[in-house]
Design an enzyme around this catalytic site. Structure first.
Site, PDB file in Angstrom:
ATOM      1  CG  ASP A  13      -1.719  -1.407   1.127  1.00  0.00           C
ATOM      2  OD1 ASP A  13      -2.147  -1.718   0.330  1.00  0.00           O
ATOM      3  OD2 ASP A  13      -2.126  -1.942   2.478  1.00  0.00           O
ATOM      4  CG  HIS A  41      -1.447  -2.100  -7.661  1.00  0.00           C
ATOM      5  ND1 HIS A  41      -0.644  -2.453  -8.822  1.00  0.00           N
ATOM      6  CD2 HIS A  41      -1.211  -2.185  -6.706  1.00  0.00           C
ATOM      7  CE1 HIS A  41       0.452  -3.085  -8.105  1.00  0.00           C
ATOM      8  NE2 HIS A  41       0.025  -2.781  -6.874  1.00  0.00           N
TER       9      HIS A  41
HETATM   10  P1  IMP Z   1      -2.578 -12.636   2.379  1.00  0.00           P
HETATM   11  O1  IMP Z   1      -1.640 -12.405   1.222  1.00  0.00           O
HETATM   12  O2  IMP Z   1      -3.985 -12.733   2.077  1.00  0.00           O
HETATM   13  O3  IMP Z   1      -2.115 -14.340   2.826  1.00  0.00           O
HETATM   14  O4  IMP Z   1      -2.317 -12.106   3.639  1.00  0.00           O
HETATM   15  C1  IMP Z   1      -0.926 -12.007   4.442  1.00  0.00           C
HETATM   16  C2  IMP Z   1      -0.757 -10.650   5.055  1.00  0.00           C
HETATM   17  O5  IMP Z   1      -0.125  -9.734   3.809  1.00  0.00           O
HETATM   18  C3  IMP Z   1      -1.904  -9.883   5.595  1.00  0.00           C
HETATM   19  O6  IMP Z   1      -1.352  -9.110   6.751  1.00  0.00           O
HETATM   20  C4  IMP Z   1      -2.306  -9.138   4.527  1.00  0.00           C
HETATM   21  O7  IMP Z   1      -3.314  -7.969   5.257  1.00  0.00           O
HETATM   22  C5  IMP Z   1      -0.934  -8.536   3.814  1.00  0.00           C
HETATM   23  N1  IMP Z   1      -1.195  -8.189   2.682  1.00  0.00           N
HETATM   24  C6  IMP Z   1      -1.695  -9.214   1.475  1.00  0.00           C
HETATM   25  N2  IMP Z   1      -1.752  -8.380   0.417  1.00  0.00           N
HETATM   26  C7  IMP Z   1      -1.356  -6.968   0.937  1.00  0.00           C
HETATM   27  C8  IMP Z   1      -1.542  -5.969  -0.160  1.00  0.00           C
HETATM   28  O8  IMP Z   1      -1.831  -5.621  -1.286  1.00  0.00           O
HETATM   29  N3  IMP Z   1      -1.193  -4.711   0.870  1.00  0.00           N
HETATM   30  C9  IMP Z   1      -1.116  -4.753   2.201  1.00  0.00           C
HETATM   31  N4  IMP Z   1      -1.159  -5.941   2.807  1.00  0.00           N
HETATM   32  C10 IMP Z   1      -1.460  -7.046   2.212  1.00  0.00           C
END
Ligand code: IMP
Length: 438
Positions: A13, A41
């Site tokens: 982010d 995005h």
């Molecule tokens: P997952 O990728 O859904 O397995 O989530 C694992 C961790 O990565 C969590 O803390 C999510 O909030 C974080 N996360 C996954 N994708 C993003 C993103 O695009 N931006 C910020 N955090 C992310």
């Protein structure tokens, strides 16, 4: 010609969407190489907000080739929804502009179910995932039982792989997670239909990218999430399940490291994080809440409020090292306007022991207190400033201090969500130094 990788240097982010969108203008081919629809995005084009989860934001520029590489995990339902939504806005008139790797792994309905059920386990360790099935999909990839895009195009192969997987998944879902199992027929029929619609986009994308490089095209590799979410180098286990660092651009798209020219890192002028895990420079107070409101810090994928804190130079220094970042972009500097004092975290104090490098142990990181440098803030609105020299003195001092602490050149400064609200100090696709606007 140049091959440029863009990665986030924090916990995702960082505002990559807008920068990638700007750089895409100068690229011929834009490649996504890891993650899945956990990413979001946000790009503002002509005052319209467009959120893309899987397809590179370069798709919003007519005539650019956009590629989803083998390192990405794809939920085919969401991919088709995204394609439909782009078509309804007239952003994808020519289907041949979008190419999807044969080797990309598929997110299956049971992956999502497992992801969500695990997060809800009372005695489990909550990661705060996006619930999109990303972790379980990468687990199957590494476990050598995953289903690839190319498998979806062959009914026999797909049938066999799905059947094999369901035996194990249903046992796990029903007996361990206490969830309902999933039906073979339902998934098989739905996915075969989805495959028929996706087929025209599927290709050997490694071949295409390498051909483009050979033909002198400008290639932009668009990273998702951020370096501290990297499964090897991030705040494990509070990370995503892919490698988010620059090296993954090669693995996740099928090119060699000798083909890369530049690595650009994106940092927000402060820090945010969604989900669980340590965050030494977090502001658990009114100031943190006010940064969230001013910066509109709510997840593009899940809408969750983001945790906010000061810029952490120790953390970004770690990100610069693990990705070999040569130029840095600072985003959302405008959000800091109006603060009397601004702090930069320059190290940590862990029970009396000082750390100038990001600690590897999560236990240590959890016990770390930030060491801050304090600077004077500025009151001026930055949204309409287009030249570095016209920034308020204290804003320039802030940027210069970050540059010095990180020993890395700041090449672009973003001062708002619109494409034109940007100061370009050095364009990564050209070798010349410039001070101009988009
Ligand atoms: P997952 O990728 O859904 O397995 O989530 C694992 C961790 O990565 C969590 O803390 C999510 O909030 C974080 N996360 C996954 N994708 C993003 C993103 O695009 N931006 C910020 N955090 C992310």
């Amino acid at each position: 010609m140049a091959s440029v990788i863009v990665v986030g240097t924090q916990w995702g982010d960082e505002g990559k969407g807008k920068i990638v969108d700007f750089l895409a203008e100068q690229a011929d081919t834009i490649v996504r190489f890891q993650g899945g629809n956990n990413a979001g995005h946000t790009v503002v084009v002509k005052d319209k907000k467009v959120i893309l989860h899987l397809i590179p934001s370069g798709i919003l520029h007519p005539n650019k080739k956009c590629i989803i590489g083998n390192g990405v995990v794809i939920d085919p339902r969401d991919l088709l929804n995204e394609i439909e939504s782009l078509k309804s806005r007239d952003c994808l008139k020519n289907n041949s502009r979008l190419l999807i790797s044969e080797g990309a792994h598929l997110v299956m309905p049971y992956h999502k179910k497992i992801d969500i059920a695990r997060e809800n386990l009372k005695d489990g360790k909550k990661i705060g995932t996006t619930g999109r099935g990303i972790g379980p999909t990468y687990e199957d990839k590494v476990g050598r039982i995953g289903i690839k895009m190319i498998d979806l195009l062959d009914k026999e192969v797909f049938k066999e792989k799905l059947g094999y997987n369901l035996k194990e998944k249903n046992f796990y879902l029903v007996h361990y997670l206490k969830e309902k199992g999933v039906e073979f027929e339902e998934i098989y029929n739905e996915y075969i239909e989805l495959g028929i619609k996706i087929k025209e986009y599927v290709a050997n994308t490694s071949l295409i990218i390498n051909e483009d490089i050979k033909n002198g095209k400008n290639i932009l590799f668009e990273g998702a999430q951020g370096s501290l979410l990297d499964v090897d180098h991030g705040t494990y286990p509070f990370v995503t399940s892919s490698n988010t660092v620059a090296a993954e651009a090669c693995i996740g798209s099928g090119i060699g490291p000798t083909k890369i020219d530049k690595v650009i890192g994106i940092s927000k002028a402060y820090t945010t994080r969604v989900g669980e895990g340590p965050f030494p420079a977090e502001l658990n107070n009114e100031l943190g809440n006010s940064l969230r409101e001013r910066g509109e810090e709510y997840g593009a994928t899940t809408g969750r409020p983001r945790r906010c804190g000061w810029f952490d130079a120790t953390m970004v220094k770690h990100a610069i090292r693990i990705s070999g970042i040569s130029g840095l972009v600072i985003t959302k500097l405008d959000v800091l306007s109006g603060l009397d004092k601004i702090k930069i975290c320059t190290g940590y104090d862990c029970k009396g022991e000082m750390y100038s490098e990001f600690p590897s142990s999560l236990k240590t990181l959890e016990a770390c207190r930030p060491i801050y440098e304090e600077m004077d803030g500025w009151s001026e609105d930055l949204n309409e400033i287009r030249e570095y020299g016209k920034l308020p003195d204290n804003a320039r001092r802030y940027i210069d201090r970050i540059e010095k602490l990180l020993d890395t050149e700041i090449t672009i400064i973003s001062l708002g969500t619109r494409r034109d609200q940007t100061i370009i100090l050095k364009n990564p696709f050209t070798t010349d130094n410039r001070t101009d606007t988009m």
